[in-house]
Design an enzyme around this catalytic site. Structure first.
Site, PDB file in Angstrom:
ATOM      1  N   CYS A 199       0.858  -1.196   0.000  1.00 49.51           N
ATOM      2  CA  CYS A 199       0.000   0.000   0.000  1.00 49.51           C
ATOM      3  C   CYS A 199       0.896   1.249   0.000  1.00 49.51           C
ATOM      4  O   CYS A 199       1.698   1.437   0.928  1.00 49.51           O
ATOM      5  CB  CYS A 199      -0.918  -0.016   1.217  1.00 49.51           C
ATOM      6  SG  CYS A 199      -1.755  -1.608   1.441  1.00 49.51           S
ATOM      7  N   CYS A 236     -13.278  -2.615  18.249  1.00 54.92           N
ATOM      8  CA  CYS A 236     -13.109  -2.578  16.799  1.00 54.92           C
ATOM      9  C   CYS A 236     -11.755  -3.208  16.499  1.00 54.92           C
ATOM     10  O   CYS A 236     -10.830  -3.104  17.311  1.00 54.92           O
ATOM     11  CB  CYS A 236     -13.140  -1.125  16.314  1.00 54.92           C
ATOM     12  SG  CYS A 236     -12.835  -0.958  14.537  1.00 54.92           S
ATOM     13  N   CYS A 275       1.562   3.525   3.127  1.00 53.53           N
ATOM     14  CA  CYS A 275       1.650   2.944   4.470  1.00 53.53           C
ATOM     15  C   CYS A 275       3.079   2.777   4.998  1.00 53.53           C
ATOM     16  O   CYS A 275       3.908   2.094   4.386  1.00 53.53           O
ATOM     17  CB  CYS A 275       0.938   1.602   4.496  1.00 53.53           C
ATOM     18  SG  CYS A 275       0.870   0.940   6.183  1.00 53.53           S
ATOM     19  N   CYS A 279      -9.913   0.536  19.141  1.00 49.05           N
ATOM     20  CA  CYS A 279      -9.694  -0.143  17.858  1.00 49.05           C
ATOM     21  C   CYS A 279      -8.282  -0.727  17.816  1.00 49.05           C
ATOM     22  O   CYS A 279      -7.295  -0.012  17.974  1.00 49.05           O
ATOM     23  CB  CYS A 279      -9.884   0.851  16.720  1.00 49.05           C
ATOM     24  SG  CYS A 279      -9.622   0.087  15.109  1.00 49.05           S
TER      25      CYS A 279
HETATM   26  N1  SAM Z   1      -3.324  -4.061   7.649  1.00 47.46           N
HETATM   27  C1  SAM Z   1      -4.719  -3.895   7.713  1.00 47.46           C
HETATM   28  C2  SAM Z   1      -5.304  -3.422   6.404  1.00 47.46           C
HETATM   29  O1  SAM Z   1      -4.619  -2.756   5.650  1.00 47.46           O
HETATM   30  O2  SAM Z   1      -6.487  -3.687   6.164  1.00 47.46           O
HETATM   31  C3  SAM Z   1      -5.182  -2.995   8.835  1.00 47.46           C
HETATM   32  C4  SAM Z   1      -4.365  -1.771   9.194  1.00 47.46           C
HETATM   33  S1  SAM Z   1      -4.216  -0.520   7.946  1.00 47.46           S
HETATM   34  C5  SAM Z   1      -2.938   0.484   8.572  1.00 47.46           C
HETATM   35  C6  SAM Z   1      -5.710   0.418   8.120  1.00 47.46           C
HETATM   36  C7  SAM Z   1      -5.929   1.615   7.268  1.00 47.46           C
HETATM   37  O3  SAM Z   1      -5.119   2.685   7.716  1.00 47.46           O
HETATM   38  C8  SAM Z   1      -5.601   1.533   5.792  1.00 47.46           C
HETATM   39  O4  SAM Z   1      -6.574   0.861   5.053  1.00 47.46           O
HETATM   40  C9  SAM Z   1      -5.549   3.007   5.416  1.00 47.46           C
HETATM   41  O5  SAM Z   1      -6.822   3.461   5.022  1.00 47.46           O
HETATM   42  C10 SAM Z   1      -5.132   3.684   6.722  1.00 47.46           C
HETATM   43  N2  SAM Z   1      -3.786   4.275   6.596  1.00 47.46           N
HETATM   44  C11 SAM Z   1      -2.609   3.615   6.614  1.00 47.46           C
HETATM   45  N3  SAM Z   1      -1.579   4.456   6.442  1.00 47.46           N
HETATM   46  C12 SAM Z   1      -2.107   5.692   6.299  1.00 47.46           C
HETATM   47  C13 SAM Z   1      -1.543   6.994   6.080  1.00 47.46           C
HETATM   48  N4  SAM Z   1      -0.239   7.169   5.936  1.00 47.46           N
HETATM   49  N5  SAM Z   1      -2.386   8.051   6.001  1.00 47.46           N
HETATM   50  C14 SAM Z   1      -3.715   7.865   6.123  1.00 47.46           C
HETATM   51  N6  SAM Z   1      -4.298   6.665   6.326  1.00 47.46           N
HETATM   52  C15 SAM Z   1      -3.517   5.591   6.415  1.00 47.46           C
HETATM   53  C1  DTB Z   2      -8.562   4.255   9.522  1.00 50.53           C
HETATM   54  O1  DTB Z   2      -9.360   4.502   8.592  1.00 50.53           O
HETATM   55  N1  DTB Z   2      -7.537   5.019   9.865  1.00 50.53           N
HETATM   56  C2  DTB Z   2      -6.796   4.448  10.949  1.00 50.53           C
HETATM   57  C3  DTB Z   2      -7.624   3.192  11.296  1.00 50.53           C
HETATM   58  N2  DTB Z   2      -8.640   3.192  10.304  1.00 50.53           N
HETATM   59  C4  DTB Z   2      -6.978   1.897  11.453  1.00 50.53           C
HETATM   60  C5  DTB Z   2      -5.369   4.230  10.650  1.00 50.53           C
HETATM   61  C6  DTB Z   2      -4.628   5.483  10.287  1.00 50.53           C
HETATM   62  C7  DTB Z   2      -3.193   5.138  10.152  1.00 50.53           C
HETATM   63  C8  DTB Z   2      -2.331   6.330   9.878  1.00 50.53           C
HETATM   64  C9  DTB Z   2      -0.905   5.957   9.712  1.00 50.53           C
HETATM   65  C10 DTB Z   2      -0.258   5.365  10.915  1.00 50.53           C
HETATM   66  O2  DTB Z   2      -0.404   5.877  12.046  1.00 50.53           O
HETATM   67  O3  DTB Z   2       0.458   4.349  10.765  1.00 50.53           O
HETATM   68 FE1  SF4 Z   3      -1.382  -2.166   3.620  1.00 50.82          FE
HETATM   69 FE2  SF4 Z   3      -0.216  -1.060   5.738  1.00 50.82          FE
HETATM   70 FE3  SF4 Z   3      -2.401  -2.617   6.088  1.00 50.82          FE
HETATM   71 FE4  SF4 Z   3      -0.062  -3.679   5.401  1.00 50.82          FE
HETATM   72  S1  SF4 Z   3      -0.513  -2.590   7.295  1.00 50.82           S
HETATM   73  S2  SF4 Z   3      -2.056  -4.125   4.478  1.00 50.82           S
HETATM   74  S3  SF4 Z   3       0.825  -2.125   4.049  1.00 50.82           S
HETATM   75  S4  SF4 Z   3      -2.302  -0.649   5.007  1.00 50.82           S
END
Ligand code: SAM
Ligand code: DTB
Ligand code: SF4
Length: 348
Positions: A64, A135, A67, A104
């Site tokens: 992603c 959550c 991320c 969460c």
């Molecule tokens: N790994 C799981 C997944 O991706 O479904 C759960 C955790 S993931 C970090 C959850 C969400 O955090 C992602 O789908 C994304 O929408 C959000 N997210 C991650 N990194 C982000 C960033 N740098 N800025 C804003 N939202 C972020």
């Molecule tokens: C969502 O929509 N935003 C949150 C939660 N669901 C899991 C995560 C935001 C993550 C922002 C980047 C970080 O802190 O790693």
């Molecule tokens: Fe994608 Fe980050 Fe979730 Fe991994 S932790 S699936 S890289 S959003």
């Protein structure tokens, strides 16, 4: 182009043109419509307050582009093992004491392994026993995994669409948009509430922002919570350096989420740390009624508790009580009363 109706009922058949027509409204008119719809379903002074905890950080095999937890990007995030239940419960108690009503738990997994599910189930049971809504966001789920989490008492599952179907392939290559829809279907099928939204400010066009909101609203059921994240740019990720989104366009996105999904909690989610109080106030006026609360999101920063309490006080907002079980509402506990009291004193 179809006329945009003043009174918008619950719908699942939004066309792209209709959503774009909302984006094209004069800003004050859009805000007025969104604020009116907000009042039909919610007390606009109440904001639902969730706290996030990364129970398993970094080392994720996915790619992603936004991320910091993807193993392939050099972001300085160290991979950890799954936390112990005791350590998670300790953090949940702190979150409750600070005034959160929902907790969460996030894991940097593509999807959980079956052997992880009993460990996460134990966390869910103990956090719920504190009187918090639970959550989790653990990646893709099978139907059986969703069933096991539901049996453990999980109230919400967060799984975002992230962006419009046509932009998705520019951001993520290791799983398909359809995989996300499938996980959401598994979650709905076992009767869990869905938390599903996306990220803006990733270089998408307005049409693509409209496409994200259109797809969310046209799901078989509106997500119960809709997190709207503003990209947190992290050095080392492919999206670091993306041009900033116009703040008014961000507010428009919030307002249109409110109009399209009038009964959902619209969460002003990641990205608040770098927003002014004035921008956040505009988002609340546009119908946002949920936030992440506490100094940290998963790996990046969030406004500290004192700043949020001061903001609530300045705006006359108060935390929404937890809703436990099927519509049963738990009265505001001593902790959220403490937050409220702090707010009232400061506002006086
Ligand atoms: N790994 C799981 C997944 O991706 O479904 C759960 C955790 S993931 C970090 C959850 C969400 O955090 C992602 O789908 C994304 O929408 C959000 N997210 C991650 N990194 C982000 C960033 N740098 N800025 C804003 N939202 C972020
Ligand atoms: C969502 O929509 N935003 C949150 C939660 N669901 C899991 C995560 C935001 C993550 C922002 C980047 C970080 O802190 O790693
Ligand atoms: Fe994608 Fe980050 Fe979730 Fe991994 S932790 S699936 S890289 S959003």
């Amino acid at each position: 182009m179809p006329a945009v109706s003043q009174h918008l009922a619950l719908r699942h058949d939004w066309s792209r043109e209709e959503v774009l027509a909302l984006f094209a409204l004069p800003f004050p008119e859009l805000l007025h419509r969104a604020a009116s719809v907000h009042r039909q379903h919610f007390d606009p002074a109440e904001v639902q307050v969730s706290t996030l905890l990364s129970v398993k950080t970094g080392g994720c095999p996915e790619d992603c582009g936004y991320c910091p937890q993807a193993a392939r990007y050099h972001t300085g995030v160290d991979a950890t093992k799954l936390m112990s239940t005791e350590a998670v419960v300790e953090k949940a108690k702190q979150a409750k004491a600070a005034g959160a009503s929902r907790f969460c738990m996030g894991a940097a997994w593509r999807s959980p392994k079956d052997r992880d599910i009993p460990k996460v189930a134990a966390m869910i049971q103990e956090v719920k026993a504190l009187g918090l809504e639970t959550c989790a966001t653990l990646g893709m789920l099978s139907g059986d995994q969703a069933k096991a989490l539901k049996s453990a008492g999980l109230d919400y599952y967060n799984h975002n669409l992230d962006t419009a179907p046509e932009f998705y392939g520019e951001i993520i290559h290791t799983r398909e948009f359809q995989d996300r829809l499938d996980t959401l279907a598994h979650v709905r099928d076992v009767g869990m509430k869905t938390c599903c939204g996306g990220i803006v400010g990733m270089g998408e066009s307005r049409e693509q922002r409209a496409g994200l909101l259109q797809t969310l609203a046209n799901l078989p059921a509106h997500p119960d919570s809709v997190p709207i994240n503003r990209l947190v740019q992290v050095e080392g990720t492919p999206l670091a350096g993306t041009a900033e989104l116009d703040p008014f366009e961000f507010v428009r996105t919030i307002a249109i989420a409110r109009l399209l999904m009038p009964q959902s909690m619209v969460r002003l989610s990641a990205g608040r740390e770098t927003m002014s109080d004035e921008l956040q106030a505009l988002c609340f006026a546009a119908g946002a009624n949920s936030i992440f609360y506490g100094e940290k999101l998963l790996t990046t920063g969030n406004p500290d508790v004192a700043r949020d309490q001061a903001l609530f006080a300045r705006l006359g907002l108060r935390p929404m009580p937890a809703s436990i079980g099927d519509g049963e509402v738990e009265p505001a506990d001593a902790c959220s009363t403490t937050v409220h009291a702090a707010i009232t004193v400061e506002a006086a």
